[in-house]
Design a protein around this motif. Sequence first.
Motif, short mmCIF file in Angstrom:
data_model
loop_
_atom_site.label_atom_id
_atom_site.label_comp_id
_atom_site.label_asym_id
_atom_site.label_seq_id
_atom_site.Cartn_x
_atom_site.Cartn_y
_atom_site.Cartn_z
N ARG A 6 61.98 104.55 51.99
CA ARG A 6 62.60 103.29 52.43
C ARG A 6 63.67 103.58 53.49
O ARG A 6 64.52 104.44 53.29
CB ARG A 6 63.21 102.56 51.24
N ILE A 7 63.58 102.83 54.55
CA ILE A 7 64.42 103.07 55.71
C ILE A 7 65.48 101.97 55.82
O ILE A 7 65.14 100.79 55.89
CB ILE A 7 63.55 103.06 57.00
N PRO A 8 66.75 102.32 55.83
CA PRO A 8 67.79 101.29 55.98
C PRO A 8 67.82 100.74 57.40
O PRO A 8 67.27 101.34 58.33
CB PRO A 8 69.08 102.04 55.65
N THR A 9 68.46 99.61 57.55
CA THR A 9 68.43 98.91 58.84
C THR A 9 68.88 99.79 59.99
O THR A 9 68.34 99.72 61.09
CB THR A 9 69.33 97.66 58.81
N VAL A 10 69.86 100.65 59.71
CA VAL A 10 70.46 101.43 60.80
C VAL A 10 69.48 102.44 61.40
O VAL A 10 69.63 102.84 62.55
CB VAL A 10 71.75 102.11 60.31
N PHE A 11 68.48 102.84 60.64
CA PHE A 11 67.52 103.83 61.15
C PHE A 11 66.23 103.19 61.65
O PHE A 11 65.33 103.90 62.10
CB PHE A 11 67.17 104.85 60.06
N ARG A 12 66.12 101.89 61.53
CA ARG A 12 64.83 101.27 61.87
C ARG A 12 64.54 101.26 63.36
O ARG A 12 63.40 101.07 63.76
CB ARG A 12 64.76 99.85 61.29
N LYS A 13 65.58 101.48 64.16
CA LYS A 13 65.30 101.57 65.60
C LYS A 13 64.48 102.83 65.89
O LYS A 13 63.80 102.91 66.90
CB LYS A 13 66.59 101.55 66.42
N PHE A 14 64.54 103.80 64.96
CA PHE A 14 63.72 105.01 65.12
C PHE A 14 62.31 104.79 64.58
O PHE A 14 61.38 105.47 65.00
CB PHE A 14 64.34 106.18 64.35
N THR A 15 62.16 103.89 63.63
CA THR A 15 60.86 103.73 62.95
C THR A 15 60.12 102.48 63.44
O THR A 15 59.33 101.90 62.70
CB THR A 15 61.04 103.66 61.42
N ASP A 16 60.38 102.10 64.65
CA ASP A 16 59.74 100.93 65.24
C ASP A 16 59.95 99.69 64.38
O ASP A 16 59.07 98.81 64.32
CB ASP A 16 58.23 101.18 65.43
N GLY A 17 61.08 99.64 63.70
CA GLY A 17 61.40 98.46 62.89
C GLY A 17 60.82 98.49 61.49
O GLY A 17 61.08 97.58 60.70
N ASN A 18 60.06 99.54 61.17
CA ASN A 18 59.43 99.58 59.84
C ASN A 18 60.48 99.82 58.75
O ASN A 18 61.26 100.76 58.83
CB ASN A 18 58.39 100.70 59.77
N PRO A 19 60.46 99.00 57.70
CA PRO A 19 61.42 99.19 56.60
C PRO A 19 61.01 100.29 55.64
O PRO A 19 61.81 100.70 54.80
CB PRO A 19 61.44 97.83 55.90
N SER A 20 59.77 100.75 55.72
CA SER A 20 59.37 101.89 54.90
C SER A 20 58.26 102.64 55.60
O SER A 20 57.51 102.06 56.40
CB SER A 20 58.95 101.45 53.49
N VAL A 21 58.17 103.92 55.30
CA VAL A 21 57.11 104.74 55.87
C VAL A 21 56.51 105.59 54.74
O VAL A 21 57.18 105.86 53.74
CB VAL A 21 57.61 105.66 57.01
N GLU A 22 55.26 105.98 54.92
CA GLU A 22 54.61 106.81 53.91
C GLU A 22 54.47 108.22 54.45
O GLU A 22 54.01 108.43 55.58
CB GLU A 22 53.24 106.22 53.55
N LEU A 23 54.87 109.18 53.61
CA LEU A 23 54.84 110.58 54.01
C LEU A 23 54.13 111.40 52.95
O LEU A 23 53.86 110.91 51.84
CB LEU A 23 56.28 111.10 54.21
N GLU A 24 53.87 112.66 53.29
CA GLU A 24 53.22 113.57 52.35
C GLU A 24 54.25 114.12 51.37
O GLU A 24 55.42 114.28 51.72
CB GLU A 24 52.57 114.72 53.12
N PRO A 25 53.82 114.45 50.15
CA PRO A 25 54.75 115.02 49.17
C PRO A 25 55.33 116.35 49.65
O PRO A 25 54.75 117.00 50.52
CB PRO A 25 53.89 115.23 47.93
N GLY A 26 56.42 116.75 49.04
CA GLY A 26 57.07 118.02 49.39
C GLY A 26 58.49 117.97 48.89
O GLY A 26 58.80 117.24 47.93
N THR A 27 59.36 118.70 49.53
CA THR A 27 60.79 118.58 49.20
C THR A 27 61.41 117.54 50.13
O THR A 27 60.78 117.11 51.12
CB THR A 27 61.51 119.91 49.41
N ILE A 28 62.64 117.19 49.87
CA ILE A 28 63.30 116.25 50.77
C ILE A 28 63.42 116.86 52.16
O ILE A 28 63.26 116.18 53.18
CB ILE A 28 64.68 115.84 50.21
#
Lengths: 91, 140
Positions: A6-28
């Motif tokens: 889940r992406i907070p508002t402040v970082f959404r300019k990096f994620t093309d406005g997406n409020p969440s992104v799906e990634l592969e498992p791993g460590t943080i």
Amino acid sequence: MAVQVRIPTVFRKFTDGNPSVELEPGTIADLVDQLEARYPGMREQLLTSEGQLHRFVNVYVNDEDARYLEKLDTKVADGDTVSLLPSVAGG
Amino acid sequence: MTELRMPKTFADEMVEHCIHGKPQEACGLLAARDGRVVQVFRMTNASASPVRYSLDPKEQFAVYEKIESEGWELGGVFHSHTHTEAYPSPTDVRMASEDVPYVIVSLAQEPPSIRAFRIVKQNWMDSEGSIEEIAVSIEG
């Protein structure tokens, strides 16, 4: 299945406005690498120049604060949700 | 966003929380749908200070979860200024992190005043930014 971040508002300019992104498992740390690869500039938003989590960013894995788990080494599995929260403060 | 619409009951609830928090600053979050406030979340001021506020991260996380599960959006962050005007302090600008309206309730006069601002920064970690006022429309 994937890890939902889940992406907070402040970082959404990096994620093309997406409020969440799906990634592969791993460590943080792995998730940060994936975010950086997909959205250049994200790493420096989340990590200090020493490579530690920025003190004003809180990371939750499901409902646990990663600071009290294994920080960047915390493992995240398929189906987990990672929430990035900027600290909210002022005066 | 150029306007924050807020039913009067929520404006009253926000002000009441701020008055109740005196002499410390009080703070909270607003949930919105389509720019209209649908819920006020009264939060703990983890700084417990008359000149500073910070949200407790655990509370903040719980509210964000609620907002997510309801399909709302984070509509704003509010806090009180107990003795100064409803305008962002240098600390407010320096610490601003969410790209949402920052609502300030000034208790320096009666009745309290409510104003909202967007704090625009190149990077959220920047200590400086520009301040843009957002109209607060209190409905009902």
